[in-house]
Scaffold this motif. Structure first.
Motif: not given
Length: 160
Positions: A30-59
């Motif tokens: 269970l401890g190992f599974w918790g550490l493994y599950n903790q590594s679930t990636l997620y998407v975050i915004e890098n700030g508001p772009p001022t163009s609909p043609f640029s969506l700067p994101l990070s993982i």
């Protein structure tokens, strides 16, 4: 009677050792599974772009132990309306969106860029992808962004 008593005492002791060993293995698992599950990636915004043609994101890899490898993302333009023209389900896959590795606690940029098509635009973008942790392929949690041209400043906003 004493021989029977010794045998049952040994069996009880053996059962206790077996149960303690099983409990230890379950706890470690269970401890190992918790550490493994903790590594679930997620998407975050890098700030508001001022163009609909640029969506700067990070993982982001929030884990503290496991690295994510072979990270591959797809920018899926669910809908795009330019005045009278509507496009649906446009998938954009660039080499710059592939990341060899994201270490524990690291964040990597994934740009989702579209060529400038005009100012009267309505668009929805879905970000998805895959990665590996310990050689096991996992799916990135999908996230939607909508272009809000009337926002100040105009920007992509998370949501359906």
């Amino acid at each position: 009677m004493s021989t029977l008593w010794r045998r049952t005492s040994r069996v009880r002791r053996g059962v206790r050792i077996l149960l303690a060993t099983l409990a230890s293995l379950v706890t470690v698992g269970l401890g190992f599974w918790g550490l493994y599950n903790q590594s679930t990636l997620y998407v975050i915004e890098n700030g508001p772009p001022t163009s609909p043609f640029s969506l700067p994101l990070s993982i982001r890899n929030p884990g503290s132990v496991f690295r994510a490898t072979n990270v591959s993302t797809i920018c899926h333009l669910i809908s795009l309306r330019l005045g009278p023209i509507t496009m649906d389900n446009v998938r954009m896959k660039n080499k710059e969106n592939d990341i060899a590795e994201i270490g524990p606690g690291e964040t990597k940029l994934i740009p989702c860029n579209i060529t400038n098509l005009g100012s009267e635009i309505k668009a929805t973008m879905e970000i998805s992808g895959t990665y590996k942790t310990l050689g096991i392929t996992r799916a990135l949690r999908k996230k939607h962004f909508n272009w809000q041209k009337d926002a100040v400043p105009p920007r992509w906003i998370e949501g359906d």
